[in-house]
Scaffold this motif. Structure first.
Motif, PDB file in Angstrom:
ATOM      1  N   UNK A 358       0.692  -1.314   0.335  1.00 23.28           N
ATOM      2  CA  UNK A 358       0.050  -0.066  -0.307  1.00 23.28           C
ATOM      3  C   UNK A 358       1.194   0.980   0.088  1.00 23.28           C
ATOM      4  N   UNK A 359       0.133   1.977   0.072  1.00 22.26           N
ATOM      5  CA  UNK A 359       0.710   3.311   0.539  1.00 22.26           C
ATOM      6  C   UNK A 359       1.487   4.260   1.434  1.00 22.26           C
ATOM      7  N   UNK A 360       2.346   4.539   1.293  1.00 20.18           N
ATOM      8  CA  UNK A 360       3.495   5.216   2.781  1.00 20.18           C
ATOM      9  C   UNK A 360       4.080   4.058   2.565  1.00 20.18           C
ATOM     10  N   UNK A 361       4.623   2.900   2.073  1.00 23.82           N
ATOM     11  CA  UNK A 361       5.382   2.012   2.503  1.00 23.82           C
ATOM     12  C   UNK A 361       4.227   1.013   3.933  1.00 23.82           C
ATOM     13  N   UNK A 362       2.986   0.599   3.515  1.00 26.73           N
ATOM     14  CA  UNK A 362       2.851   0.029   3.913  1.00 26.73           C
ATOM     15  C   UNK A 362       1.783  -1.431   4.051  1.00 26.73           C
ATOM     16  N   UNK A 363       2.988  -2.599   4.477  1.00 22.90           N
ATOM     17  CA  UNK A 363       2.630  -4.473   3.396  1.00 22.90           C
ATOM     18  C   UNK A 363       1.419  -4.646   4.407  1.00 22.90           C
ATOM     19  N   UNK A 364       0.138  -4.789   3.712  1.00 22.41           N
ATOM     20  CA  UNK A 364      -0.696  -5.404   4.666  1.00 22.41           C
ATOM     21  C   UNK A 364      -0.589  -6.787   5.109  1.00 22.41           C
ATOM     22  N   UNK A 365       0.022  -7.779   6.030  1.00 24.28           N
ATOM     23  CA  UNK A 365      -0.199  -9.509   5.727  1.00 24.28           C
ATOM     24  C   UNK A 365      -1.348  -9.968   6.224  1.00 24.28           C
ATOM     25  N   UNK A 366      -1.853 -10.715   5.419  1.00 24.40           N
ATOM     26  CA  UNK A 366      -3.011 -11.051   5.829  1.00 24.40           C
ATOM     27  C   UNK A 366      -3.131 -12.762   5.409  1.00 24.40           C
ATOM     28  N   UNK A 367      -3.198 -13.503   6.799  1.00 25.21           N
ATOM     29  CA  UNK A 367      -3.337 -14.962   7.162  1.00 25.21           C
ATOM     30  C   UNK A 367      -4.570 -15.547   8.042  1.00 25.21           C
ATOM     31  N   UNK A 368      -5.793 -16.579   6.588  1.00 25.23           N
ATOM     32  CA  UNK A 368      -6.558 -16.868   7.391  1.00 25.23           C
ATOM     33  C   UNK A 368      -7.740 -15.877   7.735  1.00 25.23           C
ATOM     34  N   UNK A 369      -7.991 -15.402   8.438  1.00 26.99           N
ATOM     35  CA  UNK A 369      -8.846 -14.400   8.742  1.00 26.99           C
ATOM     36  C   UNK A 369      -8.593 -13.110   9.604  1.00 26.99           C
ATOM     37  N   UNK A 370      -7.059 -12.409   9.479  1.00 28.27           N
ATOM     38  CA  UNK A 370      -6.347 -11.732  10.652  1.00 28.27           C
ATOM     39  C   UNK A 370      -5.410 -11.578   9.418  1.00 28.27           C
ATOM     40  N   UNK A 371      -5.912  -9.389   9.303  1.00 29.62           N
ATOM     41  CA  UNK A 371      -4.594  -8.760   8.838  1.00 29.62           C
ATOM     42  C   UNK A 371      -4.241  -8.307   9.608  1.00 29.62           C
ATOM     43  N   UNK A 372      -2.444  -7.864   9.136  1.00 26.35           N
ATOM     44  CA  UNK A 372      -1.442  -7.283   9.985  1.00 26.35           C
ATOM     45  C   UNK A 372      -0.504  -6.294   8.947  1.00 26.35           C
ATOM     46  N   UNK A 373      -0.603  -5.248   9.377  1.00 26.26           N
ATOM     47  CA  UNK A 373       0.650  -3.938   8.975  1.00 26.26           C
ATOM     48  C   UNK A 373       1.692  -4.060   9.613  1.00 26.26           C
TER      49      UNK A 373
END
Length: 387
Positions: A358-373
């Motif tokens: 994403x914008x501003x160097x954010x990487x979202x890690x989505x695994x199963x039903x959880x998402x972490x930035x």
């Protein structure tokens, strides 16, 4: 292993504790450092005798004839004591399960080093952690697999060779490996072991032998990993993969883009490793507010990755980008894609994984039903410097 131990003892290097429950059988004699005098002996006891008789000082080698992963109760405390008192844990078992065990399940501050031969015996592989263990053995292993995947001259590195049966059990098979290669690589590994012990840095090396017994060395750069814990899994992502995700995103703006992830799963320890990404798939469709990943040539590419790495790397999930000023969180469409990934992966007992750059160097890690930035705030600055 026997060559490295005796070479090291004769060079006056180290005090050793050997752990193994195997015995010397006739088919071992063509490659083992010991001769037929020790036929039928436990390997560790034979090496203990030979090593301690090679020096005039007090004994430099102890032996434990037990299974390292599943030792009997009366030996587990002794092994734990030796591990706690060691500077190096050296794995020469050529066993993935042992490498995993010493990385994840062994309590010790000692650095881990793994040394093994390719199936043909022509290539020697050395994986060595740094003294602080920031570059763990399992992460080095993943970088090693990636190197095999990316180099045309390494495509046959892990190819299996012909087997010779030495008894009647279904598992009584041994590889055909030249003693010339074993002796040469034993000497190279011994010298490297001493050099590594005096250096605090991590390293990955491959030594190759051609038909004229000429050797060449490949040094693989050791790079860092970023990690995120989510849904009970720990995801390790190569820093170069993160750079590639954001540079590809940057080059496609204002459109979205994406592709697939290449990596490995350790289900027992609930760990996922991402070591490469595939983008620019020919029939993908890219729009300012959507991305539809294509499939042209993708199946053959993944099969090739699996073949050259002996199944150690494979398809690991999906990735795509979000445009500037858009939230770096899964949209409703992304959630549907996650369900599709889950349907695909659950048959093998593996979790769905998606990365969103994403914008501003954010990487979202989505695994199963959880998402972490994962905050990679300096990525854009790094890209600007590279340009």
């Amino acid at each position: 292993g026997s060559n490295i131990v005796l070479n090291s003892v004769k060079a006056g290097f180290g005090k050793w504790v050997l752990v193994d429950d195997d015995i010397i059988l006739p088919h071992n004699l063509s490659r083992h450092a010991l001769d037929g005098t020790y036929l039928g002996w436990p390997k560790v006891e034979a090496l203990k005798t030979a090593a301690n008789e090679s020096v005039s000082e007090k004994p430099v080698l102890e032996a434990l004839k037990v299974d390292f992963i599943q030792p009997p109760e009366d030996s587990s405390g002794k092994i734990a004591e030796h591990l706690a008192d060691s500077d190096i844990i050296l794995d020469m078992s050529a066993s993935v399960s042992v490498a995993r065990y010493i990385t994840h399940d062994t309590e010790s501050k000692a650095r881990r080093i793994s040394i093994f031969l390719s199936p043909s015996g022509k290539d020697l592989v050395i994986l060595a952690e740094d003294k602080e263990r920031n570059s763990r053995l399992d992460l080095l292993e993943m970088l090693y697999y990636r190197e095999i995947m990316q180099r045309d001259d390494m495509k046959a590195h892990l190819a299996t060779t012909s087997k010779a049966r030495y008894a009647n059990s279904c598992r009584d098979l041994s590889s055909r490996i030249s003693q010339d290669h074993v002796a040469l690589h034993g000497a190279i590994a011994s010298r490297n072991l001493r050099a590594i012990a005096s250096n605090n840095s991590a390293c990955i090396k491959i030594y190759r032998v051609d038909d004229d017994m000429q050797t060449s060395a490949i040094t693989i750069p050791v790079e860092g990993f970023s990690s995120v814990s989510a849904a009970g899994w720990e995801v390790f992502i190569c820093e170069s993969v993160i750079q590639s995700l954001f540079s590809t995103r940057e080059g496609k703006l204002p459109k979205e883009t994406g592709g697939v992830l290449v990596g490995s799963f350790n289900v027992q320890h609930r760990t996922i490793y991402i070591v490469d990404m595939v983008g620019n798939i020919a029939d993908s469709m890219e729009y300012p507010d959507a991305f539809i990943r294509g499939y042209k040539g993708l199946s053959d590419k993944i099969k090739s990755v699996q073949n050259v790495t002996a199944g150690n790397l494979t398809y690991a999930g999906e990735w795509h980008s979000h445009p500037d000023r858009a939230k770096c969180l899964p949209s409703s469409d992304d959630q549907q894609v996650m369900q599709w990934i889950d349907d695909h992966m659950s048959a093998e007992g593996l979790p769905p994984l998606m990365l969103i750059a994403g914008d501003k160097g954010q990487l979202c890690v989505c695994i199963e039903k959880e998402a972490k930035i994962l905050e990679c705030g300096n990525v854009r600055e790094k890209l600007a410097i590279a340009v």
